[in-house]
Design a protein around this motif. Sequence first.
Motif, PDB file in Angstrom:
ATOM      1  N   VAL A  26       0.849  -1.188   0.000  1.00 53.27           N
ATOM      2  CA  VAL A  26       0.000   0.000   0.000  1.00 53.27           C
ATOM      3  C   VAL A  26       0.881   1.232   0.000  1.00 53.27           C
ATOM      4  CG1 VAL A  26      -1.845   1.247   1.193  1.00 53.27           C
ATOM      5  CG2 VAL A  26      -1.771  -1.260   1.291  1.00 53.27           C
ATOM      6  N   GLU A  27       0.681   2.104  -0.981  1.00 53.34           N
ATOM      7  CA  GLU A  27       1.421   3.357  -1.019  1.00 53.34           C
ATOM      8  C   GLU A  27       0.454   4.514  -1.162  1.00 53.34           C
ATOM      9  OE1 GLU A  27       3.503   4.547  -4.613  1.00 53.34           O
ATOM     10  OE2 GLU A  27       2.776   2.730  -5.636  1.00 53.34           O
ATOM     11  N   THR A  28       0.847   5.660  -0.632  1.00 51.98           N
ATOM     12  CA  THR A  28       0.055   6.869  -0.819  1.00 51.98           C
ATOM     13  C   THR A  28       0.347   7.420  -2.207  1.00 51.98           C
ATOM     14  OG1 THR A  28       0.064   7.380   1.542  1.00 51.98           O
ATOM     15  CG2 THR A  28      -0.404   9.194   0.020  1.00 51.98           C
ATOM     16  N   TYR A  29      -0.686   7.421  -3.048  1.00 54.56           N
ATOM     17  CA  TYR A  29      -0.536   7.912  -4.417  1.00 54.56           C
ATOM     18  C   TYR A  29      -0.742   9.427  -4.475  1.00 54.56           C
ATOM     19  CZ  TYR A  29      -0.818   7.725  -9.527  1.00 54.56           C
ATOM     20  OH  TYR A  29      -0.580   7.889 -10.862  1.00 54.56           O
ATOM     21  N   VAL A  30      -1.767   9.900  -3.766  1.00 52.61           N
ATOM     22  CA  VAL A  30      -2.051  11.334  -3.645  1.00 52.61           C
ATOM     23  C   VAL A  30      -2.443  11.590  -2.201  1.00 52.61           C
ATOM     24  CG1 VAL A  30      -3.588  13.228  -4.329  1.00 52.61           C
ATOM     25  CG2 VAL A  30      -2.812  11.577  -6.047  1.00 52.61           C
ATOM     26  N   ALA A  31      -1.936  12.658  -1.617  1.00 44.58           N
ATOM     27  CA  ALA A  31      -2.246  13.001  -0.225  1.00 44.58           C
ATOM     28  C   ALA A  31      -2.835  14.411  -0.169  1.00 44.58           C
ATOM     29  CB  ALA A  31      -0.991  12.906   0.636  1.00 44.58           C
ATOM     30  N   GLY A  32      -3.297  14.770   1.035  1.00 47.56           N
ATOM     31  CA  GLY A  32      -3.743  16.134   1.269  1.00 47.56           C
ATOM     32  C   GLY A  32      -5.075  16.490   0.634  1.00 47.56           C
ATOM     33  N   ARG A  33      -5.962  15.526   0.491  1.00 48.89           N
ATOM     34  CA  ARG A  33      -7.247  15.782  -0.138  1.00 48.89           C
ATOM     35  C   ARG A  33      -8.358  15.840   0.914  1.00 48.89           C
ATOM     36  NH1 ARG A  33      -5.169  18.229  -3.713  1.00 48.89           N
ATOM     37  NH2 ARG A  33      -7.360  18.662  -4.229  1.00 48.89           N
ATOM     38  N   SER A  34      -9.563  16.225   0.484  1.00 49.58           N
ATOM     39  CA  SER A  34     -10.704  16.319   1.392  1.00 49.58           C
ATOM     40  C   SER A  34     -11.879  15.535   0.813  1.00 49.58           C
ATOM     41  CB  SER A  34     -11.106  17.782   1.597  1.00 49.58           C
ATOM     42  OG  SER A  34     -12.238  17.873   2.456  1.00 49.58           O
ATOM     43  N   ILE A  35     -12.104  14.360   1.361  1.00 49.16           N
ATOM     44  CA  ILE A  35     -13.186  13.458   0.966  1.00 49.16           C
ATOM     45  C   ILE A  35     -13.219  13.245  -0.542  1.00 49.16           C
ATOM     46  CG2 ILE A  35     -15.629  12.863   1.240  1.00 49.16           C
ATOM     47  CD1 ILE A  35     -15.783  14.658   3.630  1.00 49.16           C
ATOM     48  N   PRO A  36     -12.177  12.633  -1.102  1.00 49.36           N
ATOM     49  CA  PRO A  36     -12.254  12.234  -2.510  1.00 49.36           C
ATOM     50  C   PRO A  36     -13.328  11.165  -2.665  1.00 49.36           C
ATOM     51  CG  PRO A  36     -10.274  11.334  -1.474  1.00 49.36           C
ATOM     52  CD  PRO A  36     -10.910  12.236  -0.465  1.00 49.36           C
ATOM     53  N   TRP A  37     -14.340  11.458  -3.493  1.00 49.22           N
ATOM     54  CA  TRP A  37     -15.548  10.630  -3.517  1.00 49.22           C
ATOM     55  C   TRP A  37     -15.485   9.533  -4.565  1.00 49.22           C
ATOM     56  CZ3 TRP A  37     -19.934   8.294  -5.046  1.00 49.22           C
ATOM     57  CH2 TRP A  37     -20.971   8.139  -4.115  1.00 49.22           C
ATOM     58  N   ASP A  38     -14.960   9.842  -5.747  1.00 45.75           N
ATOM     59  CA  ASP A  38     -14.918   8.825  -6.788  1.00 45.75           C
ATOM     60  C   ASP A  38     -13.713   9.051  -7.686  1.00 45.75           C
ATOM     61  OD1 ASP A  38     -15.721   6.533  -8.076  1.00 45.75           O
ATOM     62  OD2 ASP A  38     -17.551   7.372  -8.943  1.00 45.75           O
ATOM     63  N   LEU A  39     -13.343   7.984  -8.411  1.00 46.03           N
ATOM     64  CA  LEU A  39     -12.168   7.967  -9.273  1.00 46.03           C
ATOM     65  C   LEU A  39     -12.560   7.427 -10.643  1.00 46.03           C
ATOM     66  CD1 LEU A  39      -9.763   5.998  -6.886  1.00 46.03           C
ATOM     67  CD2 LEU A  39      -9.830   8.471  -7.150  1.00 46.03           C
TER      68      LEU A  39
END
Length: 381
Positions: A39-52
């Motif tokens: 498990v790696e952090t791909y993107v950090a510092g977000r606020s409730i990412p809902w969908d991809l």
Amino acid sequence: MRLRFVLVTLVAALGVVAAACEPPPPPPPPPAQPPALNVETYVAGRSIPWDLAFTPDGTLLFTERAAAEIRVVRPDRSVDELAGGAVDLVAVFEGGMMGLAVDPAFGANRRVYACFLSSLPGGGVLDVRVARFTVDAGYTTLANRADIVTGMPVNSTGSAGRHAGCRLRFGPDGYLWVGTGDAATGANPQSLASLGGKVLRVDTNGATAPGNASGGDPRVYTYGHRNVQGLAFRPGSGTPYSVEQGTGCDDEVNRLVAGGNYGWDPGPGYDESTPMTDLTKFPGAVRPAWASGCPTDATSGAAFLSGSQWGDWDGALVVAALKASKLHFMKLSEGGDAVVEDTVTLTDHGRLRSAVQGPDGALYVTTSNGGNDEILRVTRS
């Protein structure tokens, strides 16, 4: 007579000895072990990412619940926003910018679709709607907005945004599937005139897809749902599944069949002691492939894994959980109407909302903790 007694006794004794020598019954199978994961952090510092969603060139797009603009992840993993998003977005309670999907013909038409809670111009009336946009070649701007599904209900009794849905996925049939919430309003799930508590199936203009067979609004594929949070299609067969959140009991994974009633009917009022699949009221309701029991996990987004890199979990259904803060790995029966193995992992990242397999074969999972959220990249060790 005495000889007969001796023979019977001897036979009985031999039977006891033989029984004692028989091997014991096999032990029950051990609980399913979760796969070992990197498990790696791909993107950090977000606020409730809902969908991809991924475009055909591998670009990752995502929504955040309180942000009107769709986000794009650059090759260096920096994040930009696509200007020109949903200026009428309302982010309240569970509602806001939610589901996201990329057109199967994106390479030719550059279209993406988003589902969000909207305040209609002029009157301030709320609904949940699906809008279509085009993205420029440099991934900087959204343009040519067209609202293709409108009028999905919003609670009108002070809980605006509760049970707003709203997951979008294109099926292997090329149609857009829309999972909706019941807006915490008792009459919606069983009303075939309401778009609440349904799975819709439409074309890229929002028109009815053939074969829905609900008998009401022709865009409705299934009904009798509470709050559909996940949609996924089984590799090979293309069979559709929904994931929905239960009350205090019974989150569900449901195999979707055209015109199916999934048994949620909390009216009159909004009685949450009602069974999620009420077989007393609706003996013909479609039974879930999996139910959480009590308490619920608050299940959310889901994806099927595909590829040899997942080993014996190739073909498994992955389901993210919010309240329970974990990721389910589920194996379905051959017929697809039951989960035969369920194990959990990824329990140390807080609330998990969405799970999408990327074109690289990895699983991308969003956290939903309300601050410094992440998009995780998950592979098998």
